[in-house]
Design an enzyme around this catalytic site. Structure first.
Site, mmCIF file in Angstrom:
data_model
loop_
_atom_site.group_PDB
_atom_site.id
_atom_site.type_symbol
_atom_site.label_atom_id
_atom_site.label_comp_id
_atom_site.label_asym_id
_atom_site.label_seq_id
_atom_site.Cartn_x
_atom_site.Cartn_y
_atom_site.Cartn_z
ATOM 1 N N THR A 54 2.785 -8.444 -1.131
ATOM 2 C CA THR A 54 3.226 -8.589 0.256
ATOM 3 C C THR A 54 3.054 -10.035 0.685
ATOM 4 O O THR A 54 2.022 -10.642 0.401
ATOM 5 C CB THR A 54 2.455 -7.678 1.232
ATOM 6 N N ILE A 55 4.043 -10.575 1.367
ATOM 7 C CA ILE A 55 3.892 -11.938 1.890
ATOM 8 C C ILE A 55 2.957 -11.945 3.090
ATOM 9 O O ILE A 55 2.533 -13.008 3.543
ATOM 10 C CB ILE A 55 5.250 -12.568 2.277
ATOM 11 N N ASP A 56 2.614 -10.749 3.595
ATOM 12 C CA ASP A 56 1.705 -10.668 4.747
ATOM 13 C C ASP A 56 0.261 -11.014 4.372
ATOM 14 O O ASP A 56 -0.547 -11.314 5.256
ATOM 15 C CB ASP A 56 1.729 -9.259 5.346
ATOM 16 N N GLU A 85 4.351 -11.305 14.377
ATOM 17 C CA GLU A 85 5.022 -10.103 14.874
ATOM 18 C C GLU A 85 4.047 -8.934 14.976
ATOM 19 O O GLU A 85 4.288 -7.965 15.685
ATOM 20 C CB GLU A 85 6.209 -9.729 13.987
ATOM 21 N N GLU A 106 14.230 -14.940 5.376
ATOM 22 C CA GLU A 106 14.550 -16.086 4.528
ATOM 23 C C GLU A 106 13.395 -16.488 3.618
ATOM 24 O O GLU A 106 13.564 -17.288 2.699
ATOM 25 C CB GLU A 106 14.997 -17.286 5.370
ATOM 26 N N LEU A 107 12.194 -15.925 3.862
ATOM 27 C CA LEU A 107 11.028 -16.233 3.035
ATOM 28 C C LEU A 107 10.884 -15.281 1.854
ATOM 29 O O LEU A 107 10.272 -15.618 0.844
ATOM 30 C CB LEU A 107 9.744 -16.144 3.874
ATOM 31 N N ASP A 154 0.815 -1.218 0.000
ATOM 32 C CA ASP A 154 0.000 0.000 0.000
ATOM 33 C C ASP A 154 0.847 1.264 0.000
ATOM 34 O O ASP A 154 0.474 2.274 -0.607
ATOM 35 C CB ASP A 154 -0.977 -0.010 1.179
ATOM 36 N N MET A 181 6.786 -13.012 10.301
ATOM 37 C CA MET A 181 6.462 -11.703 9.736
ATOM 38 C C MET A 181 4.952 -11.522 9.561
ATOM 39 O O MET A 181 4.208 -12.475 9.372
ATOM 40 C CB MET A 181 7.160 -11.518 8.388
ATOM 41 N N GLY A 182 4.539 -10.283 9.580
ATOM 42 C CA GLY A 182 3.122 -9.930 9.445
ATOM 43 C C GLY A 182 2.867 -8.661 10.228
ATOM 44 O O GLY A 182 2.575 -8.718 11.412
#
Length: 426
Positions: A140-142, A247, A309-310, A114, A186-187
């Site tokens: 986003t990987i989130d 997180e 690492e992701l 965003d 992560m997130g």
């Protein structure tokens, strides 16, 4: 009338995600077939913000067929990325406009979350609509962008798959050399990635910000939720396990809890004003507190972060195909006169959605898609965890057993932990 080939400029913003190269390749190959010139801006808005044309040229590459033809298999991004933010000032935005004009960019494709999309739109608002068109591909990987029909953001499937493998290995490790792993995933605001990895791997506990009932989370509540789960497994003779923590829990914590995590100082922020969650060391802080409480029971606890690492893993097939379609969709949107739009996939079709339609009126930012804690998917994930439930606290035999494992009386155990069923959604 100008006969010059239209120029397509591409940049990546924010953190990396699996599939970035797929979007770059998909868009570039289609644009080249149309006879366009394609350039890539290195490190996002970083050099564009300087307003120095020569500096920008030195950090711009021509994207040709030979450069992009096979990169969709690769993680990372060949044009690099950064969190440079032109929205910090009108001067920075004008610097970007100046550089885009100098390079005769007619079509501007940004790939990011965003913040990146907002930056691109803010730049375009100061230019004539016939001068430049702006399209963004959400990344986003989130998985926390409000895409239609619950469509995932690209990179999420790859990140979840790799995260599952890592946690699966930790599950075996925890049993082989008995200990608990507290895994911080992560997130920034939502728990999609943490929950997805935990459910896929069969982790014994997962905590995400969405399941807490109050607007603010207390550090003590998180500690006790994990502590009660450890004691429950210990009561069954299992002195090991894996707990996954989003997180994003930090983003929702009270000021008191934040000061504790950040050593009695104001939390540091990134160029877009977001708290640097990685600096909070959530898993480490929880591990230290839990060891104080459970060390006398022989419990070993090791903190572990899963995140960086992701981000640059080679994309799985789903993301490789998905990103190629998004790249195609971006060029198709330009051809059809769209601007200030995000490219999304809905019901198998790639289409543009106006950026303004995704904004939260209260904040002016893109709405955050949170985990739906009323969904069947969340309930399925919860039912296989080891957390203490209301039903557990009503079972006197179980309470006595778990209390004994913690060297406590049933009354003391209930007084300390039973309130947690009112802290999180059952």
């Amino acid at each position: 009338m100008s006969t010059e080939a239209p120029v397509l400029g591409i940049l990546c913003g924010g953190g990396p995600a699996p599939g970035l190269n797929g979007v770059i390749a998909g868009a570039t190959l289609y644009a080249l077939r149309l006879g366009w010139k394609v350039i890539g801006f290195m490190e996002g808005f970083k050099y564009l913000c300087t307003g120095d044309i020569e500096t920008v040229k030195a950090h711009t590459i021509d994207l040709t067929y030979d450069i992009v033809s096979r990169i969709h298999f690769q993680g990372g991004t060949i044009i690099q990325t950064s969190r440079a933010n032109p929205r910090k000032s009108t001067e920075l935005q004008e610097n970007v406009r100046k550089c885009l004009r100098a390079l005769k960019v007619r079509y501007f494709l940004t790939i990011g979350g965003d913040d990146t999309a907002s930056s691109a739109v803010s730049v375009a608002q100061g230019m004539d609509g016939n001068e430049i068109s702006v399209i963004s591909c959400p990344k986003t990987i989130d998985n926390d962008l409000p895409l239609p029909a619950d469509q995932s953001t690209f990179g999420f499937h790859t990140a979840r798959s790799l995260g599952m493998e890592i946690i699966r290995n930790l599950m075996v490790d925890s049993k082989s050399a008995p200990r608990w792993f507290l895994v911080e995933a992560m997130g920034r605001s939502a728990g999609h990635l943490a929950l997805g990895m935990a459910e896929a791997s069969g982790a014994h506990l997962c905590l995400i910000p969405e399941e807490f009932k109050q607007d603010e989370i207390e550090f003590e509540d998180v500690v006790e939720l994990v502590e009660a789960t450890i004691l429950k497994r210990l009561a069954y003779g299992k002195n090991y396990g894996v707990c996954v923590l989003a997180e994003g829990l930090v983003s929702k914590m009270s000021k008191k809890a934040l000061y504790r995590l950040f050593g009695n100082r104001e939390p540091p922020t990134d160029p877009h004003g977001h708290i640097l969650l990685d600096d909070a060391e959530l898993a480490r802080s929880l591990s230290e507190e839990l060891l104080k409480r459970l060390g006398n029971l022989g419990i070993r606890i090791t903190p572990k972060k899963i995140g960086y690492e992701l981000r640059c893993a080679d994309p799985v097939a789903f993301d490789a195909v998905y990103t190629r379609e998004l790249g195609y969709g971006a060029i198709d949107a330009f051809l059809n006169g769209h601007s200030a739009a995000l490219i999304v996939r809905e019901n198998g079709q790639v289409k543009p959605v106006q950026f303004k339609d995704l904004l939260d009126p209260a904040t002016g930012r893109v709405r955050t898609r949170l985990v739906d804690v009323t969904s069947q998917s969340f309930k399925v994930a919860r039912v296989y965890m080891w957390r203490m439930s209301k039903k557990d606290y009503e079972n006197k035999d179980l309470v006595a057993r778990v209390a004994a494992a913690g060297k406590m009386t049933p009354e003391a155990f209930t007084e300390k932990f039973a309130h947690l069923t009112d802290v999180v959604i059952e």
